[in-house]
Design an enzyme around this catalytic site. Structure first.
Site, short mmCIF file in Angstrom:
data_model
loop_
_atom_site.label_atom_id
_atom_site.label_comp_id
_atom_site.label_asym_id
_atom_site.label_seq_id
_atom_site.Cartn_x
_atom_site.Cartn_y
_atom_site.Cartn_z
N SER A 85 22.26 -92.37 96.84
CA SER A 85 22.43 -93.82 96.93
C SER A 85 23.77 -94.21 97.55
O SER A 85 24.11 -95.39 97.58
CB SER A 85 22.33 -94.46 95.54
OG SER A 85 21.04 -94.31 95.00
N GLY A 86 24.53 -93.23 98.03
CA GLY A 86 25.86 -93.51 98.56
C GLY A 86 26.96 -93.05 97.63
O GLY A 86 28.09 -93.55 97.70
N THR A 87 26.64 -92.08 96.77
CA THR A 87 27.58 -91.61 95.75
C THR A 87 28.88 -91.07 96.36
O THR A 87 29.97 -91.41 95.90
CB THR A 87 26.92 -90.50 94.91
OG1 THR A 87 25.61 -90.90 94.53
CG2 THR A 87 27.76 -90.19 93.67
N HIS A 149 24.80 -89.36 87.07
CA HIS A 149 23.49 -89.82 87.54
C HIS A 149 22.60 -90.20 86.35
O HIS A 149 21.42 -90.49 86.54
CB HIS A 149 22.80 -88.72 88.34
CG HIS A 149 23.35 -88.49 89.71
ND1 HIS A 149 23.74 -89.51 90.55
CD2 HIS A 149 23.55 -87.33 90.41
CE1 HIS A 149 24.17 -89.00 91.70
NE2 HIS A 149 24.07 -87.69 91.64
N SER A 179 16.80 -89.84 102.54
CA SER A 179 18.03 -89.07 102.34
C SER A 179 17.79 -87.90 101.39
O SER A 179 18.29 -86.79 101.61
CB SER A 179 19.13 -89.98 101.80
OG SER A 179 20.36 -89.30 101.69
N TYR A 237 24.17 -100.61 98.05
CA TYR A 237 24.72 -99.90 99.21
C TYR A 237 24.70 -100.80 100.44
O TYR A 237 25.64 -100.81 101.24
CB TYR A 237 23.88 -98.65 99.45
CG TYR A 237 24.36 -97.77 100.57
CD1 TYR A 237 25.40 -96.87 100.38
CD2 TYR A 237 23.73 -97.81 101.83
CE1 TYR A 237 25.82 -96.03 101.42
CE2 TYR A 237 24.15 -96.98 102.86
CZ TYR A 237 25.20 -96.11 102.65
OH TYR A 237 25.61 -95.28 103.68
#
Length: 338
Positions: A85-87, A149, A179, A237
């Site tokens: 998710s853009g971590t 997470h 992704s 995001y």
């Protein structure tokens, strides 16, 4: 054994599995629990359903230890995402934001220039409590910054009961899927082959994915953000990509470290966003050649393209309609939209 026979034996013996694919070394408690849980074939390794979400075996051991031992402090900060998710990006941003007085983003020895963001902002259940049952966290600088997470319902009770702040980063499920599909195929060993997009798309839509179902994960934090706004910050995001300077300032305000007039004058916001940019981080030597010590995942697997809407290049019309319908049904009445 003759020399020639020994050479042949060495050449044909399988290479040891990387840490992220290992399922051994589990505690008796974890092994006993696993035997009672629903299990399904995962994207790289078997998944087990615990408290309504899917985990692999070694990670679940970390979850159990974290739930049992982690004691949140009132000024802790926890970044939570569902995988892909853009971590990595937000870890870099939060680390730079909170440490900007110790490490100016323009200095040549900034930690981000020689460390992958995952090594600077440790996962609770996927690193600290997976490596040790009850690690010593006393050396962490205050405020402590961790990542997870975990779905909200599975967070340690001390997190839910404390005043620590939670930043939740959400992303369009269609981009998460693409992704995750690309990422997990990089993690599969050569003899495992690659997952077809159709096969894992069915799993994703059924909720069978790491920490999934994605809708329950997102909705858990979305609802908490509506109930206790001073504790929970829900960010997408897409919003962060569209207006990164605006949302960086909002994050600073939420975390109690707003930018001063002098910092604004010196363009601190721009400097942080520059060092944390996809272009900057993906071209660093550490992210091209290094690997995470706790999982043995190559750092370069965390940098694909970082774009919004990449799903349009992969999903069929039927796939889009199916996923949109799931999101609409699961999020109906919640106010959460993609």
């Amino acid at each position: 054994m003759h020399k020639k026979e020994k050479l042949i034996s060495m050449e044909t013996s399988p290479l040891p599995k990387p840490k992220y694919l290992k399922e051994d070394g589990l505690s008796k408690e974890c092994e006993t629990l696993l035997s009672t849980l629903p299990t399904k074939s995962g994207w790289t390794i078997a998944l087990y359903n615990y408290q309504g979400h899917w985990h692999y075996a070694r990670q679940l051991q970390g979850v159990l230890s974290c739930q049992k031992h982690f004691q949140a402090l009132h000024n802790d900060i926890l970044l939570v995402t569902i995988p892909k998710s853009g971590t990595t990006w937000l870890k870099a941003i939060l680390f730079s934001l909170l440490n900007r007085t110790r490490f100016h983003p323009t200095q040549d020895d900034h930690p981000l220039l020689s460390n992958n963001p995952h090594m600077l902002v440790p996962f609770l259940e996927r690193w600290l409590y997976m490596e040790e049952e009850n690690p010593d966290l006393s050396s962490f600088a205050s405020p402590r910054l961790f990542a997870s997470h975990l779905p909200y319902a599975s967070l340690p009770k001390s997190v839910q009961d404390s005043k620590c702040k939670i930043v939740y980063l959400c992303r369009n499920p269609k981009d998460i899927f693409i992704s995750l599909w690309a990422f997990t195929n990089k993690l599969r060993l050569q003899e495992m082959g690659t997952n077809s997009i159709e096969e894992v798309f069915d799993k994703f839509c059924e909720g069978v994915t790491l920490y999934g179902p994605f809708w329950d994960h997102m909705l858990g934090y979305w609802r908490e953000s509506l109930k206790i706004r001073e504790k929970n910050y829900f960010l997408t995001y897409e919003e962060m990509k569209e207006q990164p300077d605006l949302h960086l300032r909002k994050l600073a305000d939420f975390l109690g470290c707003p930018f001063s007039p002098q910092e604004e004058k010196e363009n601190m916001v721009g400097a942080i966003l520059e060092i944390c940019s996809f272009k900057m981080m993906s071209n660093l030597k550490v992210n091209k050649e290094g690997k995470l010590s706790y999982s043995e995942v190559n750092n370069n697997t965390f940098f694909r393209n970082g774009e919004v809407g990449d799903w349009k290049n992969y999903l069929t019309t039927e796939m889009v309609e199916r996923l949109d319908k799931i999101c609409e049904e699961k999020c109906d009445g919640s106010g959460l939209k993609f």
